[in-house]
Motif scaffolding. Structure first.
Motif, PDB file in Angstrom:
ATOM      1  N   PHE A   1      23.087  -2.300   7.223  1.00 31.83           N
ATOM      2  CA  PHE A   1      22.656  -2.795   8.531  1.00 31.83           C
ATOM      3  C   PHE A   1      23.838  -3.016   9.464  1.00 31.83           C
ATOM      4  N   MET A   2      25.030  -3.141   8.903  1.00 29.00           N
ATOM      5  CA  MET A   2      26.207  -3.378   9.722  1.00 29.00           C
ATOM      6  C   MET A   2      26.949  -2.101  10.056  1.00 29.00           C
ATOM      7  N   GLN A   3      26.554  -0.961   9.511  1.00 30.85           N
ATOM      8  CA  GLN A   3      27.218   0.295   9.818  1.00 30.85           C
ATOM      9  C   GLN A   3      26.942   0.689  11.264  1.00 30.85           C
ATOM     10  N   GLY A   4      27.917   1.254  11.886  1.00 28.45           N
ATOM     11  CA  GLY A   4      27.756   1.734  13.245  1.00 28.45           C
ATOM     12  C   GLY A   4      27.956   0.686  14.316  1.00 28.45           C
TER      13      GLY A   4
ATOM     14  N   LEU B   1      13.257  -6.030   4.385  1.00 25.34           N
ATOM     15  CA  LEU B   1      12.763  -6.636   3.139  1.00 25.34           C
ATOM     16  C   LEU B   1      12.472  -5.574   2.085  1.00 25.34           C
ATOM     17  N   ALA B   2      11.921  -4.442   2.501  1.00 24.97           N
ATOM     18  CA  ALA B   2      11.648  -3.367   1.546  1.00 24.97           C
ATOM     19  C   ALA B   2      12.939  -2.817   0.963  1.00 24.97           C
ATOM     20  N   LEU B   3      13.977  -2.689   1.765  1.00 21.56           N
ATOM     21  CA  LEU B   3      15.254  -2.206   1.250  1.00 21.56           C
ATOM     22  C   LEU B   3      15.891  -3.221   0.305  1.00 21.56           C
ATOM     23  N   ILE B   4      15.772  -4.494   0.620  1.00 21.92           N
ATOM     24  CA  ILE B   4      16.335  -5.527  -0.249  1.00 21.92           C
ATOM     25  C   ILE B   4      15.592  -5.566  -1.573  1.00 21.92           C
ATOM     26  N   GLU B   5      14.262  -5.373  -1.546  1.00 26.34           N
ATOM     27  CA  GLU B   5      13.483  -5.352  -2.792  1.00 26.34           C
ATOM     28  C   GLU B   5      13.881  -4.184  -3.680  1.00 26.34           C
ATOM     29  N   LYS B   6      14.271  -3.078  -3.075  1.00 23.54           N
ATOM     30  CA  LYS B   6      14.699  -1.918  -3.855  1.00 23.54           C
ATOM     31  C   LYS B   6      16.125  -2.067  -4.362  1.00 23.54           C
ATOM     32  N   GLY B   7      16.815  -3.113  -3.920  1.00 24.79           N
ATOM     33  CA  GLY B   7      18.161  -3.371  -4.416  1.00 24.79           C
ATOM     34  C   GLY B   7      19.250  -2.655  -3.633  1.00 24.79           C
ATOM     35  N   ILE B   8      18.942  -2.153  -2.454  1.00 23.49           N
ATOM     36  CA  ILE B   8      19.949  -1.481  -1.643  1.00 23.49           C
ATOM     37  C   ILE B   8      20.810  -2.533  -0.963  1.00 23.49           C
TER      38      ILE B   8
END
Length: 115
Positions: A43-46, A31-38
């Motif tokens: 999350f699907m890498q690797g 949620l924090a990453l989504i709020e920052k717009g990333i």
């Protein structure tokens, strides 16, 4: 009598607490990453970069069984042709060769990831 029921309950609560902590922390982080717009694609890498886990498990279990078999054979040879007692020779040889087998399996698993 009270401690007999307390141990399974506390074990269940411990497992539940660990799982809850992992999922709640992961959710807050996302949620924090989504709020920052990333972008959420990080999350699907690797996911598709490694060797399937079943190949690694089969390889490691094969080398473990091979090492255990060789350990039993070597222990049989040692107890047959020497005066050593088989009470200590069998476990020591089996565990040593099984450990060597797991080490070889680990190194072969690293080679699977290179291809």
């Amino acid at each position: 009598m009270g401690s007999q029921i307390l141990v399974p309950i506390s074990f269940f609560l411990m497992i539940f607490g660990i799982v809850y902590l992992i999922y709640s922390t992961r959710n807050r982080e996302r949620l924090a990453l989504i709020e920052k717009g990333i972008d959420a694609s990080i999350f699907m890498q690797g996911k598709n970069n490694g060797t399937p886990i079943w190949k690694v498990l089969i390889l490691n279990s094969a080398f473990l069984l091979i090492g255990s078999g060789i350990g039993i054979f070597i222990a049989l040879l040692i107890t047959t042709y020497t005066s050593l007692q088989d009470g200590a020779v069998y476990p020591a040889t089996i565990f040593t060769m099984a450990g060597i087998g797991l080490l070889v399996g680990f190194n072969k698993s690293k080679d699977l990831n290179k291809n």
